[in-house]
Design an enzyme around this catalytic site. Sequence first.
Site, mmCIF file in Angstrom:
data_model
loop_
_atom_site.group_PDB
_atom_site.id
_atom_site.type_symbol
_atom_site.label_atom_id
_atom_site.label_comp_id
_atom_site.label_asym_id
_atom_site.label_seq_id
_atom_site.Cartn_x
_atom_site.Cartn_y
_atom_site.Cartn_z
ATOM 1 N N THR A 10 -13.154 -18.938 -31.567
ATOM 2 C CA THR A 10 -13.316 -17.487 -31.451
ATOM 3 C C THR A 10 -13.498 -17.173 -29.968
ATOM 4 O OG1 THR A 10 -14.399 -17.452 -33.605
ATOM 5 C CG2 THR A 10 -14.650 -15.497 -32.236
ATOM 6 N N LYS B 107 -10.534 -11.444 -35.617
ATOM 7 C CA LYS B 107 -11.699 -12.289 -35.885
ATOM 8 C C LYS B 107 -12.984 -11.648 -35.335
ATOM 9 C CE LYS B 107 -14.530 -15.753 -36.166
ATOM 10 N NZ LYS B 107 -15.159 -16.224 -37.356
ATOM 11 N N LYS C 226 -22.209 -14.245 -28.505
ATOM 12 C CA LYS C 226 -20.892 -14.375 -27.860
ATOM 13 C C LYS C 226 -19.873 -13.477 -28.563
ATOM 14 C CE LYS C 226 -18.490 -17.614 -29.545
ATOM 15 N NZ LYS C 226 -17.357 -18.039 -30.343
HETATM 16 N N1 LIG Z 1 -20.005 -22.411 -37.320
HETATM 17 C C1 LIG Z 1 -19.368 -21.451 -37.974
HETATM 18 O O1 LIG Z 1 -19.819 -21.027 -39.052
HETATM 19 C C2 LIG Z 1 -18.094 -20.870 -37.447
HETATM 20 C C3 LIG Z 1 -17.300 -20.123 -38.318
HETATM 21 C C4 LIG Z 1 -16.107 -19.592 -37.874
HETATM 22 C C5 LIG Z 1 -15.738 -19.775 -36.560
HETATM 23 N N2 LIG Z 1 -16.519 -20.472 -35.706
HETATM 24 C C6 LIG Z 1 -16.060 -20.637 -34.317
HETATM 25 O O2 LIG Z 1 -15.595 -21.959 -34.170
HETATM 26 C C7 LIG Z 1 -15.824 -22.402 -32.837
HETATM 27 C C8 LIG Z 1 -16.593 -23.701 -32.881
HETATM 28 O O3 LIG Z 1 -17.810 -23.461 -33.554
HETATM 29 P P1 LIG Z 1 -18.726 -24.631 -34.127
HETATM 30 O O4 LIG Z 1 -19.656 -23.985 -35.072
HETATM 31 O O5 LIG Z 1 -17.888 -25.778 -34.577
HETATM 32 O O6 LIG Z 1 -19.535 -25.010 -32.805
HETATM 33 P P2 LIG Z 1 -20.130 -26.433 -32.310
HETATM 34 O O7 LIG Z 1 -20.524 -27.276 -33.450
HETATM 35 O O8 LIG Z 1 -21.134 -26.098 -31.277
HETATM 36 O O9 LIG Z 1 -18.874 -27.127 -31.619
HETATM 37 C C9 LIG Z 1 -18.383 -26.691 -30.388
HETATM 38 C C10 LIG Z 1 -17.310 -27.647 -29.927
HETATM 39 O O10 LIG Z 1 -16.860 -27.226 -28.626
HETATM 40 C C11 LIG Z 1 -17.002 -28.332 -27.726
HETATM 41 N N3 LIG Z 1 -17.272 -27.855 -26.368
HETATM 42 C C12 LIG Z 1 -18.160 -26.914 -25.999
HETATM 43 N N4 LIG Z 1 -18.121 -26.735 -24.662
HETATM 44 C C13 LIG Z 1 -17.189 -27.601 -24.187
HETATM 45 C C14 LIG Z 1 -16.697 -27.888 -22.890
HETATM 46 N N5 LIG Z 1 -17.147 -27.251 -21.818
HETATM 47 N N6 LIG Z 1 -15.743 -28.841 -22.776
HETATM 48 C C15 LIG Z 1 -15.280 -29.491 -23.871
HETATM 49 N N7 LIG Z 1 -15.691 -29.265 -25.132
HETATM 50 C C16 LIG Z 1 -16.648 -28.315 -25.279
HETATM 51 C C17 LIG Z 1 -18.147 -29.138 -28.287
HETATM 52 O O11 LIG Z 1 -18.146 -30.450 -27.751
HETATM 53 P P3 LIG Z 1 -19.490 -31.348 -27.820
HETATM 54 O O12 LIG Z 1 -19.506 -31.925 -29.212
HETATM 55 O O13 LIG Z 1 -19.300 -32.349 -26.756
HETATM 56 O O14 LIG Z 1 -20.648 -30.427 -27.561
HETATM 57 C C18 LIG Z 1 -17.820 -29.083 -29.781
HETATM 58 O O15 LIG Z 1 -16.765 -29.962 -30.103
HETATM 59 C C19 LIG Z 1 -16.543 -21.263 -32.109
HETATM 60 O O16 LIG Z 1 -15.630 -20.513 -31.359
HETATM 61 C C20 LIG Z 1 -17.112 -20.453 -33.256
HETATM 62 O O17 LIG Z 1 -17.294 -19.097 -32.887
HETATM 63 C C21 LIG Z 1 -17.673 -21.064 -36.134
#
Ligand SMILES: NC(=O)c1ccc[n+]([C@@H]2O[C@H](COP(=O)([O-])OP(=O)(O)OC[C@H]3O[C@@H](n4cnc5c(N)ncnc54)[C@H](OP(=O)(O)O)[C@@H]3O)[C@@H](O)[C@H]2O)c1
Length: 300
Positions: free
Chosen positions: A96, A171, A239
């Site tokens: 997102t 989104k 965010k």
């Molecule tokens: N959680 C939900 O319910 C949900 C639902 C729909 C959409 N989303 C969207 O999906 C996306 C991911 O969410 P998530 O919940 O999976 O978050 P998350 O568990 O915090 O995962 C974030 C991912 O991004 C990577 N990352 C962050 N900063 C980085 C950087 N500077 N360089 C390289 N990799 C980096 C992290 O790597 P590391 O493992 O090394 O930290 C991890 O793989 C977001 O945009 C969120 O808004 C989430």
Amino acid sequence: MTDLGFVGLGVMGSRIAERLLDAGHCVTGWNRTRTKAEWLIERGLRWADSPREVALASDVVITMVTDTEALRQVTGGASGLLAGLGEGRVYVDMSTVSPAASRELAERVRATGARMLDAPVSGSVATLEEGRLSLMVGGDAETFERVRPVLEAIGPTVTYVGPNGQAALMKIATNLGLAVQMLAFSEAVLLAEKGGISRETAVHVLTNSAVASPMVRYRGPFVLRQPDEAWFDVDMMRKDLRLALEAGLEFDMPLPTTAVTNEFLTAARGMGLARHDFAVVFDVLAAMAGVEARREAREP
Ligand SMILES: NC(=O)c1ccc[n+]([C@@H]2O[C@H](COP(=O)([O-])OP(=O)(O)OC[C@H]3O[C@@H](n4cnc5c(N)ncnc54)[C@H](OP(=O)(O)O)[C@@H]3O)[C@@H](O)[C@H]2O)c1
């Protein structure tokens, strides 16, 4: 089966990659923190040493990272994803992020000969594990048709929205509702509670009422007991609301309930609750109402 790549194996990305492995795809992956991907490697994920190597090994490569800045980090530079893209490949971003940044990235991808789609998802870990995720897709329709089977293996509902960046916008428009609904739900629970109705009863009635959206049904009970780990934390939701408010400014579209809810998330940060699930907007409102936020959670 298509050779797939996956960059960003966090909470959502890892589970989507798992679904793709389960569907029989060969998946090559990379995550900044490799340890988080070990369980997937055991499930058959092929590890690559950089996003570029993931792209080189894949017909279709997917990213799912935190925000616009993280997306820049994994796509740019000598070991970034763009360096591994070329004619015939498709790149799908499921993060997102800002629609403008997504459109700009799509142009850079086009210059490599590849094509990009923005395909953010709506749902949670629970929705994903139940196989009920909803995807929205932006980009050219022909590219969408090419990868449609891969996207349908992730979530049953896949909606083509329009050109690059439009799914990212859709989104953001979707997610503002999650936060606003959670605040409205909190108001309802606390109003009932202040009037003498137990919190459990209020949650039960509301989660079985006309206001019970899928999100209210699974997140509403968090006001009784917060999950050990946030499903979507305050910072992540902030965010998304910031992206919505920026879009509102750009389009002269007032977003009054989004703006107010954003203030509650800011207050949650001020109260040291940034890493909690955004359901803690309830705690902020409870504090304003002079009610103890999570007393039931402390009972045995
Ligand atoms: N959680 C939900 O319910 C949900 C639902 C729909 C959409 N989303 C969207 O999906 C996306 C991911 O969410 P998530 O919940 O999976 O978050 P998350 O568990 O915090 O995962 C974030 C991912 O991004 C990577 N990352 C962050 N900063 C980085 C950087 N500077 N360089 C390289 N990799 C980096 C992290 O790597 P590391 O493992 O090394 O930290 C991890 O793989 C977001 O945009 C969120 O808004 C989430």
